[in-house]
Design a protein around this motif. Structure first.
Motif, PDB file in Angstrom:
ATOM      1  N   GLU A 261       0.837  -1.194   0.000  1.00  0.00           N
ATOM      2  CA  GLU A 261       0.000   0.000   0.000  1.00  0.00           C
ATOM      3  C   GLU A 261       0.876   1.251   0.000  1.00  0.00           C
ATOM      4  OE1 GLU A 261      -3.698   1.930   2.512  1.00  0.00           O
ATOM      5  OE2 GLU A 261      -2.486   0.366   3.449  1.00  0.00           O
ATOM      6  N   MET A 262       1.957   1.211   0.770  1.00  0.00           N
ATOM      7  CA  MET A 262       2.857   2.368   0.838  1.00  0.00           C
ATOM      8  C   MET A 262       3.472   2.667  -0.529  1.00  0.00           C
ATOM      9  SD  MET A 262       4.179   4.814   2.501  1.00  0.00           S
ATOM     10  CE  MET A 262       4.466   4.707   4.232  1.00  0.00           C
ATOM     11  N   ASP A 263       3.889   1.626  -1.265  1.00  0.00           N
ATOM     12  CA  ASP A 263       4.428   1.830  -2.616  1.00  0.00           C
ATOM     13  C   ASP A 263       3.421   2.590  -3.474  1.00  0.00           C
ATOM     14  OD1 ASP A 263       6.721   0.210  -2.086  1.00  0.00           O
ATOM     15  OD2 ASP A 263       5.666  -1.592  -2.754  1.00  0.00           O
ATOM     16  N   ASN A 264       2.187   2.136  -3.449  1.00  0.00           N
ATOM     17  CA  ASN A 264       1.141   2.722  -4.275  1.00  0.00           C
ATOM     18  C   ASN A 264       0.857   4.169  -3.889  1.00  0.00           C
ATOM     19  OD1 ASN A 264      -0.810   2.576  -6.360  1.00  0.00           O
ATOM     20  ND2 ASN A 264      -2.406   2.085  -4.887  1.00  0.00           N
ATOM     21  N   ILE A 265       0.713   4.416  -2.593  1.00  0.00           N
ATOM     22  CA  ILE A 265       0.401   5.770  -2.130  1.00  0.00           C
ATOM     23  C   ILE A 265       1.562   6.720  -2.419  1.00  0.00           C
ATOM     24  CG2 ILE A 265       0.016   7.190  -0.065  1.00  0.00           C
ATOM     25  CD1 ILE A 265      -1.720   4.854   0.978  1.00  0.00           C
ATOM     26  N   MET A 266       2.775   6.278  -2.144  1.00  0.00           N
ATOM     27  CA  MET A 266       3.925   7.162  -2.378  1.00  0.00           C
ATOM     28  C   MET A 266       4.102   7.467  -3.863  1.00  0.00           C
ATOM     29  SD  MET A 266       6.818   6.091   0.399  1.00  0.00           S
ATOM     30  CE  MET A 266       7.913   7.348  -0.220  1.00  0.00           C
ATOM     31  N   PHE A 267       4.079   6.431  -4.712  1.00  0.00           N
ATOM     32  CA  PHE A 267       4.281   6.659  -6.140  1.00  0.00           C
ATOM     33  C   PHE A 267       3.169   7.546  -6.700  1.00  0.00           C
ATOM     34  CE2 PHE A 267       3.936   5.744 -10.629  1.00  0.00           C
ATOM     35  CZ  PHE A 267       5.256   5.769 -11.049  1.00  0.00           C
ATOM     36  N   THR A 268       1.933   7.237  -6.341  1.00  0.00           N
ATOM     37  CA  THR A 268       0.794   8.007  -6.829  1.00  0.00           C
ATOM     38  C   THR A 268       0.882   9.456  -6.365  1.00  0.00           C
ATOM     39  OG1 THR A 268      -0.564   6.017  -6.927  1.00  0.00           O
ATOM     40  CG2 THR A 268      -1.734   8.109  -6.836  1.00  0.00           C
ATOM     41  N   SER A 269       1.261   9.667  -5.127  1.00  0.00           N
ATOM     42  CA  SER A 269       1.376  11.023  -4.592  1.00  0.00           C
ATOM     43  C   SER A 269       2.558  11.773  -5.199  1.00  0.00           C
ATOM     44  CB  SER A 269       1.509  10.980  -3.071  1.00  0.00           C
ATOM     45  OG  SER A 269       0.351  10.398  -2.498  1.00  0.00           O
ATOM     46  N   LEU A 270       3.709  11.109  -5.311  1.00  0.00           N
ATOM     47  CA  LEU A 270       4.889  11.753  -5.888  1.00  0.00           C
ATOM     48  C   LEU A 270       4.669  12.179  -7.334  1.00  0.00           C
ATOM     49  CD1 LEU A 270       7.743   9.521  -4.457  1.00  0.00           C
ATOM     50  CD2 LEU A 270       7.379  11.946  -3.982  1.00  0.00           C
ATOM     51  N   THR A 271       3.861  11.432  -8.058  1.00  0.00           N
ATOM     52  CA  THR A 271       3.611  11.754  -9.462  1.00  0.00           C
ATOM     53  C   THR A 271       2.343  12.603  -9.633  1.00  0.00           C
ATOM     54  OG1 THR A 271       2.474   9.641  -9.794  1.00  0.00           O
ATOM     55  CG2 THR A 271       4.827   9.718 -10.323  1.00  0.00           C
ATOM     56  N   MET A 272       1.765  13.021  -8.526  1.00  0.00           N
ATOM     57  CA  MET A 272       0.597  13.909  -8.501  1.00  0.00           C
ATOM     58  C   MET A 272      -0.595  13.335  -9.263  1.00  0.00           C
ATOM     59  SD  MET A 272       2.529  17.595  -8.623  1.00  0.00           S
ATOM     60  CE  MET A 272       1.032  18.519  -8.340  1.00  0.00           C
ATOM     61  N   ASN A 273      -0.747  12.018  -9.198  1.00  0.00           N
ATOM     62  CA  ASN A 273      -1.891  11.354  -9.813  1.00  0.00           C
ATOM     63  C   ASN A 273      -3.001  11.303  -8.769  1.00  0.00           C
ATOM     64  OD1 ASN A 273      -3.765   9.533 -10.790  1.00  0.00           O
ATOM     65  ND2 ASN A 273      -2.242   8.179 -11.694  1.00  0.00           N
ATOM     66  N   LEU A 274      -3.994  12.134  -8.918  1.00  0.00           N
ATOM     67  CA  LEU A 274      -5.053  12.264  -7.916  1.00  0.00           C
ATOM     68  C   LEU A 274      -6.208  11.283  -8.114  1.00  0.00           C
ATOM     69  CD1 LEU A 274      -5.126  16.153  -7.735  1.00  0.00           C
ATOM     70  CD2 LEU A 274      -3.845  14.550  -6.303  1.00  0.00           C
ATOM     71  N   GLN A 275      -6.022  10.292  -8.967  1.00  0.00           N
ATOM     72  CA  GLN A 275      -7.081   9.316  -9.256  1.00  0.00           C
ATOM     73  C   GLN A 275      -7.504   8.607  -7.967  1.00  0.00           C
ATOM     74  OE1 GLN A 275      -9.807   7.374 -10.179  1.00  0.00           O
ATOM     75  NE2 GLN A 275      -9.037   8.181 -12.123  1.00  0.00           N
ATOM     76  N   PRO A 276      -8.779   8.754  -7.561  1.00  0.00           N
ATOM     77  CA  PRO A 276      -9.226   8.117  -6.319  1.00  0.00           C
ATOM     78  C   PRO A 276      -9.191   6.590  -6.374  1.00  0.00           C
ATOM     79  CG  PRO A 276     -11.074   9.176  -7.440  1.00  0.00           C
ATOM     80  CD  PRO A 276      -9.828   9.569  -8.176  1.00  0.00           C
ATOM     81  N   LEU A 277      -9.169   6.023  -7.553  1.00  0.00           N
ATOM     82  CA  LEU A 277      -9.072   4.567  -7.677  1.00  0.00           C
ATOM     83  C   LEU A 277      -7.801   4.033  -7.016  1.00  0.00           C
ATOM     84  CD1 LEU A 277     -10.414   2.049  -8.850  1.00  0.00           C
ATOM     85  CD2 LEU A 277      -9.243   2.517 -11.002  1.00  0.00           C
TER      86      LEU A 277
END
Length: 159
Positions: free
Chosen positions: A25-41
């Motif tokens: 979960e941490m991988d997903n949240i960090m990568f998504t946040s670092l790349t500014m992908n705000l997709q709620p999915l």
């Protein structure tokens, strides 16, 4: 450790990379946040529960990056000059928190560079699978690879 030089790639050869990685979960949240992908999915569990998946889906660009990296120590470490492009990228099955991924690479084709005498072009197909051997990522890409330097054998003997 080095990757393969252009001359060492064999068209049709399949490499089953020895590495696996359980994604968190941490991988997903960090990568998504670092790349500014705000997709709620990717970020919102309550939203994701209302989708066809019923839970959060891993960011596909993380999956592509991870599957695309498994080959590096074996095939391209220190012998690549870079990517020339991606011909095809597919995600036939989603990745979820806790999945364990592995990869295989097939050498599709190769040819000498027409503009550089120190390198050649190699076509790769990277396939990523989860713990159930379900295909989760397929990527076909083109890389510019170094040719073997004239003194490479001597340097390896000295090492």
């Amino acid at each position: 450790m080095r990757g393969l030089y252009f001359e060492e790639f064999e068209v049709g050869k399949v490499y089953k990379h020895p590495f696996t990685r359980t994604v968190t979960e941490m991988d997903n949240i960090m990568f998504t946040s670092l790349t500014m992908n705000l997709q709620p999915l990717h970020l919102d569990e309550e939203f994701a529960k209302t989708t066809i998946h019923g839970r959060r889906v891993f960011n596909s660009l993380f999956t592509l990056a991870l599957i695309g990296a498994f080959h590096v120590p074996e095939l391209t470490m220190g012998t690549t000059l870079g990517n020339l492009g991606y011909d095809e990228v597919k995600f036939p099955h989603p990745v979820f928190h806790g999945d364990t991924l592995r990869a295989e690479t097939t050498i599709l084709d190769k040819r000498e560079s027409k503009s550089r005498n120190d390198s050649g072009i190699v076509w790769f197909e990277h396939r990523g699978y989860n713990q159930d051997d379900v295909l989760v990522c397929l990527c076909r890409r083109v890389g510019l690879m170094l040719k073997k330097p004239a003194d490479a054998d001597k340097k390896e003997e000295e090492a």
